[in-house]
Design a protein around this motif. Sequence first.
Motif, PDB file in Angstrom:
ATOM      1  N   ALA A 219       0.833  -1.081   0.079  1.00  0.00           N
ATOM      2  CA  ALA A 219      -0.195  -0.087  -0.093  1.00  0.00           C
ATOM      3  C   ALA A 219       0.662   1.282  -0.055  1.00  0.00           C
ATOM      4  N   LYS A 220       1.936   1.265   1.042  1.00  0.00           N
ATOM      5  CA  LYS A 220       2.900   2.479   0.938  1.00  0.00           C
ATOM      6  C   LYS A 220       4.167   2.361   0.218  1.00  0.00           C
ATOM      7  N   LYS A 221       4.404   1.120  -0.176  1.00  0.00           N
ATOM      8  CA  LYS A 221       5.547   0.789  -0.936  1.00  0.00           C
ATOM      9  C   LYS A 221       6.896   1.024  -0.115  1.00  0.00           C
ATOM     10  N   ARG A 222       6.589   0.302   0.966  1.00  0.00           N
ATOM     11  CA  ARG A 222       7.736   0.321   2.094  1.00  0.00           C
ATOM     12  C   ARG A 222       8.354  -1.082   1.919  1.00  0.00           C
ATOM     13  N   LEU A 223       9.778  -0.977   1.824  1.00  0.00           N
ATOM     14  CA  LEU A 223      10.434  -2.228   1.984  1.00  0.00           C
ATOM     15  C   LEU A 223      11.307  -2.257   3.528  1.00  0.00           C
ATOM     16  N   PHE A 224      11.105  -3.808   3.848  1.00  0.00           N
ATOM     17  CA  PHE A 224      11.631  -3.717   5.269  1.00  0.00           C
ATOM     18  C   PHE A 224      12.602  -5.016   5.373  1.00  0.00           C
ATOM     19  N   VAL A 225      13.429  -4.871   6.076  1.00  0.00           N
ATOM     20  CA  VAL A 225      14.557  -6.119   6.218  1.00  0.00           C
ATOM     21  C   VAL A 225      15.060  -6.088   7.535  1.00  0.00           C
ATOM     22  N   THR A 226      15.445  -7.126   7.953  1.00  0.00           N
ATOM     23  CA  THR A 226      15.775  -7.611   9.235  1.00  0.00           C
ATOM     24  C   THR A 226      16.891  -8.834   9.173  1.00  0.00           C
ATOM     25  N   GLY A 227      17.056  -9.428  10.319  1.00  0.00           N
ATOM     26  CA  GLY A 227      18.274 -10.589  10.722  1.00  0.00           C
ATOM     27  C   GLY A 227      17.563 -11.424  11.699  1.00  0.00           C
ATOM     28  N   LYS A 228      18.154 -12.643  11.756  1.00  0.00           N
ATOM     29  CA  LYS A 228      18.047 -13.380  12.827  1.00  0.00           C
ATOM     30  C   LYS A 228      18.794 -12.810  14.172  1.00  0.00           C
ATOM     31  N   TYR A 229      18.122 -12.659  15.298  1.00  0.00           N
ATOM     32  CA  TYR A 229      18.329 -12.212  16.454  1.00  0.00           C
ATOM     33  C   TYR A 229      18.713 -10.816  16.126  1.00  0.00           C
ATOM     34  N   TRP A 230      18.115 -10.091  15.221  1.00  0.00           N
ATOM     35  CA  TRP A 230      18.634  -8.436  15.275  1.00  0.00           C
ATOM     36  C   TRP A 230      17.538  -7.950  16.080  1.00  0.00           C
ATOM     37  N   PRO A 231      17.894  -6.805  16.640  1.00  0.00           N
ATOM     38  CA  PRO A 231      17.149  -5.962  17.521  1.00  0.00           C
ATOM     39  C   PRO A 231      16.348  -4.953  16.785  1.00  0.00           C
ATOM     40  N   GLU A 232      16.494  -4.683  15.503  1.00  0.00           N
ATOM     41  CA  GLU A 232      15.913  -3.876  14.752  1.00  0.00           C
ATOM     42  C   GLU A 232      15.438  -4.431  13.378  1.00  0.00           C
ATOM     43  N   ILE A 233      14.346  -3.792  12.868  1.00  0.00           N
ATOM     44  CA  ILE A 233      13.918  -3.841  11.499  1.00  0.00           C
ATOM     45  C   ILE A 233      13.797  -2.581  10.837  1.00  0.00           C
ATOM     46  N   TYR A 234      14.552  -2.662   9.597  1.00  0.00           N
ATOM     47  CA  TYR A 234      15.040  -1.555   8.894  1.00  0.00           C
ATOM     48  C   TYR A 234      13.901  -1.062   7.493  1.00  0.00           C
ATOM     49  N   GLN A 235      13.383  -0.006   7.679  1.00  0.00           N
ATOM     50  CA  GLN A 235      12.921   0.361   6.291  1.00  0.00           C
ATOM     51  C   GLN A 235      13.985   1.118   5.449  1.00  0.00           C
ATOM     52  N   VAL A 236      13.834   0.344   4.047  1.00  0.00           N
ATOM     53  CA  VAL A 236      15.076   0.917   3.348  1.00  0.00           C
ATOM     54  C   VAL A 236      14.614   1.469   2.067  1.00  0.00           C
ATOM     55  N   GLU A 237      15.430   2.245   1.286  1.00  0.00           N
ATOM     56  CA  GLU A 237      15.033   2.620   0.173  1.00  0.00           C
ATOM     57  C   GLU A 237      16.649   2.119  -0.720  1.00  0.00           C
ATOM     58  N   LEU A 238      16.053   2.005  -1.943  1.00  0.00           N
ATOM     59  CA  LEU A 238      17.019   1.307  -2.950  1.00  0.00           C
ATOM     60  C   LEU A 238      17.423   2.242  -4.086  1.00  0.00           C
ATOM     61  N   THR A 239      18.641   2.326  -4.266  1.00  0.00           N
ATOM     62  CA  THR A 239      18.954   3.371  -5.215  1.00  0.00           C
ATOM     63  C   THR A 239      20.206   2.607  -6.054  1.00  0.00           C
ATOM     64  N   THR A 240      20.173   2.718  -7.397  1.00  0.00           N
ATOM     65  CA  THR A 240      21.159   2.022  -8.184  1.00  0.00           C
ATOM     66  C   THR A 240      22.456   2.510  -8.224  1.00  0.00           C
ATOM     67  N   LYS A 241      23.407   1.753  -8.027  1.00  0.00           N
ATOM     68  CA  LYS A 241      24.766   2.063  -7.831  1.00  0.00           C
ATOM     69  C   LYS A 241      25.292   2.622  -9.119  1.00  0.00           C
ATOM     70  N   LYS A 242      26.125   3.474  -8.924  1.00  0.00           N
ATOM     71  CA  LYS A 242      26.572   4.334 -10.075  1.00  0.00           C
ATOM     72  C   LYS A 242      28.226   3.648 -10.260  1.00  0.00           C
TER      73      LYS A 242
END
Length: 368
Positions: A345-368
């Motif tokens: 709905a809001k086009k938000r990407l979330f990532v985290t890890g095993k036993y990580w203390p935070e979930i991160y909302q990230v934006e992607l950009t193409t590497k130059k």
Amino acid sequence: MENKMTNKIALLLVLSWFAFSCNYNDNHPANNTLNSDSSEIVSANTIPIESPESGNVFSLGDKIEIKFSDYSLNNNDSLKLSVNNSSYSQFKIENGSLILFTDSLNAGKNNVNVELNINGQTKQAQTFFVLKAAFAPVEYSYKVVARFPHDDKSYTQGLEFYNGIMYEGSGQYGESALRRYKLETGELLQTYNLPGNVFGEGIVIYNNKIYQLTWQSHICYEYDLETFKLLRTFEFNTEGWGIAKYKDVLVMSDGSNTLYFLNPETFTEVKRLEVYNNIGPVTYLNELELINGKLYANVYQTDDVVIINPENGFVEGKINFKGLLDYKKVKKEPDVLNGIAYDHAKKRLFVTGKYWPEIYQVELTTKK
């Protein structure tokens, strides 16, 4: 006396073996002629392929020239071509060879069968080749735009954002569970604990149901979305790692470079795809998430997420999340990056890890 008795026993054994041999041959006639005829028939109906050798690797878009050892094709030949047991029409005949166009084929192994009618006789030629991506995947960098609390006691195996709520499947024997919680605060709303002898894996929401894989128990659990009531279990033959939806099927990974497309009503296999980049097979595919028609997959034991075209298995993009985890927030020894969720709905990407203390909302950009 002992020697005579031994000689008699030996004689009886020889006679018994002779009788057995005769009886066997009477009931099992020699088939040397049959074998010889069979191999002649196979040889007579097979056209050897001179090149390429079976198993050669090509890139998507290559034109593959198939040369026959003892036969030169011409445009008047009655020829049928199939690739992976399906009729295939993208070819031409040129200079006595078959030119096969690969633009619409899938990644990985492709089996080829050529059937020719020569003077009223059907002859066949068979080979296979491997297709990898034609280009290196587009590389993306990331920017953290928001942080949310995450239970650092959760060995994250699957992550799914649905109707404003985060759903998570966790692993480890005795700790595996299905949970839902508020993203903004981490407030736990509901939990279902798996049996202690089961190692939970990826999750996906489809048609108001939640599917949760297990690692080596070969079982998938199906729950009611609202109540977490266990509705059914399904059995499957591979290990279970990640799972996502695509169109009207589910897609499962098993830690290899293969994706399994499954009927959600029966969990039976519809098809499978191998995943390749421009170098070769991409293995250790783990957590899966469908985002804008592409499958995003964690690559286990790395900081990478690859972006896969689910129609053909080729890797089109790669995100390296090195440096994402904020170690200043870590209280418990963390494990690897794993867990991808998307707010459609809001086009938000979330990532985290095993036993990580935070979930991160990230934006992607193409590497130059």
